[in-house]
Design a protein around this motif. Structure first.
Motif, short mmCIF file in Angstrom:
data_model
loop_
_atom_site.label_atom_id
_atom_site.label_comp_id
_atom_site.label_asym_id
_atom_site.label_seq_id
_atom_site.Cartn_x
_atom_site.Cartn_y
_atom_site.Cartn_z
N GLN A 71 5.41 9.98 4.90
CA GLN A 71 5.13 8.87 4.00
C GLN A 71 6.36 8.02 3.77
O GLN A 71 6.29 6.78 3.76
N ARG B 13 6.90 5.81 6.74
CA ARG B 13 5.98 4.67 6.76
C ARG B 13 6.42 3.60 5.75
O ARG B 13 6.40 2.40 6.05
N GLN B 14 6.80 4.05 4.56
CA GLN B 14 7.22 3.10 3.54
C GLN B 14 8.49 2.36 3.96
O GLN B 14 8.63 1.15 3.71
N ALA C 138 9.43 1.79 7.07
CA ALA C 138 9.03 0.87 8.14
C ALA C 138 8.44 -0.41 7.56
O ALA C 138 8.73 -1.51 8.04
N ASP C 139 7.64 -0.27 6.50
CA ASP C 139 7.08 -1.44 5.83
C ASP C 139 8.19 -2.29 5.22
O ASP C 139 8.17 -3.53 5.29
#
Length: 461
Positions: free
Chosen positions: A78, A81-82, A84-85
């Motif tokens: 998670q 992913r955060q 990468a955002d």
């Protein structure tokens, strides 16, 4: 919302103050008091209070041990992913999300200093279990926090150097609550035999890679501040082979084979929740108010400067000494200098006469302000102004890994060497361990003791 995300985003909460006094005093006593019995007694009392404070917090750690590895891997995925955002948003032209300016970043570095300067302390009490292979992961984690005795990798040495470079050494103005997590870590290190499950649980929570670490490293570098302390933790806290993975294995390996396993897990979970006490990194970052920090800094300076100025220069009919006679007048003093053109807000600070008196050859106030204090003034004057040429998206800076080797001729080194002379290896281990404490390990003798401890641990097994 995961435990890590919640921890980063949580608001400030009321804290229990230990019976020994302020959190800052507790922190200092646990770090510096040379009386072992007094330290341990204080640590026990303090930990009981903090565990009571944390008992009603939501429980995020799974009690099913088979789910624990997946729980940690999910956190890691998670966060990835955060992040990468976040990177995509920055690539698309989005602003920094943490630090509005360099002063903001320096405020954060100082605010978390009491915790960073005892990095790993919660594991100190486990060093005496070096014969038991079940503790290898936890002891390895602690030794890596100490840089394995190499000052260039010792986390406290690195962070202390970072603070010194930016004039952040003076912590007198830090709120008492900033010392909470550091005091918890010191207390766990003092009482690990009595609070072993809690130490294991705290370690499990602390060693997970948080999103704020990644974003902080990126934005510190962008602002020209060495991010090495933070990037170092990004690598060693990984869930594959790093401290996060070792934390999971330690829970599994130290679970009792017989006895009350449920009670053990309850206490591990209680230790895990200790991570959620106090302000998280995001809450600290969001608490920054540039003008309030500037006024607070000027108030701390005011008693030293209120009688040091001549009466030649006046602003709106008052001398500088008169403006500095009481803290209530400081906002008006800044406005008066602005009205007279000495400060030109939202412009290049170099165009302000007041700034010219602080920085540069022949500056009348050269040396009056520390690097951090000057940054507060600079960023307040600059306001919405930004240089025409934008900064690069991600600028590399000189790495703190180049900390020079500390001298071997230190008196403490000589004392340590003399105390080891003639002792068999097992007896040497008992002498070495106190030198690996939070107060000592970053000093020359502590670094030497760390290297010797590692050598003996390897040879005696």
């Amino acid at each position: 919302m995961t435990a890590l995300t919640r921890l980063e985003a949580r608001p400030a909460r009321a804290e229990s103050i230990p019976t020994a006094g302020s959190l800052k005093n507790t922190y200092a006593q646990l770090l510096l008091n040379v009386d072992d019995a007094q330290r341990k007694s204080l640590a026990r009392t303090f930990l009981v209070e903090q565990l009571q404070q944390a008992q009603d917090l939501p429980e995020e750690m799974p009690r099913d041990l088979s789910a624990l590895p997946g729980f940690v891997e999910q956190h890691c995925a998670q966060v990835a992913r955060q992040y990468a955002d976040y990177l995509q948003q920055r690539k698309d032209g989005g602003p920094r999300q943490f630090f509005s300016n360099k002063a903001h970043a320096l405020f954060f570095l100082q605010a978390v200093g009491p915790t960073k300067l005892v990095d790993g302390a919660w594991l100190y009490g486990l060093l005496s279990h070096w014969r038991d292979p079940r503790f290898d992961g936890l002891i390895c984690t602690y030794l890596e926090e100490l840089g394995d005795g190499n000052p260039a990798q010792n986390h406290v040495v690195i962070y202390r150097k970072l603070l010194a470079e930016h004039g952040l050494d003076d912590t007198c103005a830090l709120p008492d609550e900033r010392y909470l997590q550091g005091a918890i870590q010191l207390a766990l290190g003092e009482c690990s035999d009595d609070f072993m499950p809690e130490v294991i649980g705290y370690n499990l929570g602390y060693e997970q890679l948080p999103l704020h670490l990644l974003i902080s490293a990126y934005e510190l570098s962008e602002l020209g501040i060495d991010p090495y302390y933070f990037t170092l933790h990004v690598t060693i806290d990984n869930a594959s082979t790093g401290h996060a993975q070792k934390a999971v294995q330690s829970v599994l390996q130290l679970m009792p084979l017989e006895g009350d396993r449920e009670e053990f897990l309850r206490r591990v979970a209680a230790g895990y929740r200790l991570n959620d006490l106090g302000q998280g990194s995001r809450a600290i970052i969001e608490s920054f108010d540039l003008e309030q920090e500037l006024l607070g800094m000027l108030e701390r300076k005011r008693p030293f400067g209120q009688h040091m100025h001549s009466d030649y220069c006046r602003f709106e009919g008052k001398t500088v000494n008169q403006w500095l006679s009481s803290p209530e007048q400081l906002p008006g003093f800044l406005s008066a200098m602005e009205n007279k053109g000495w400060i030109k807000r939202h412009q290049d600070p170099r165009g302000s006469r007041f700034w010219q008196m602080i920085v540069g050859d022949g500056a009348a106030m050269f040396g009056v302000f520390s690097p951090y204090e000057k940054q507060l003034l600079h960023d307040w004057i600059a306001g919405d102004w930004a240089p025409e040429r934008a900064r690069p998206a991600h600028r590399r800076v000189v790495s703190a890994a180049r900390v020079p080797e500390l001298p071997a001729s230190d008196p403490d080194v000589q004392t340590l060497q003399a105390s080891l002379a003639g002792l068999d290896p097992h007896a040497q281990m008992s002498v070495l361990i106190p030198w690996l404490s939070a107060h000592r390990h970053s000093h020359p003798a502590g670094l030497l003791a760390t290297r010797r401890y590692i050598e003996l641990k390897s040879s005696l097994r």
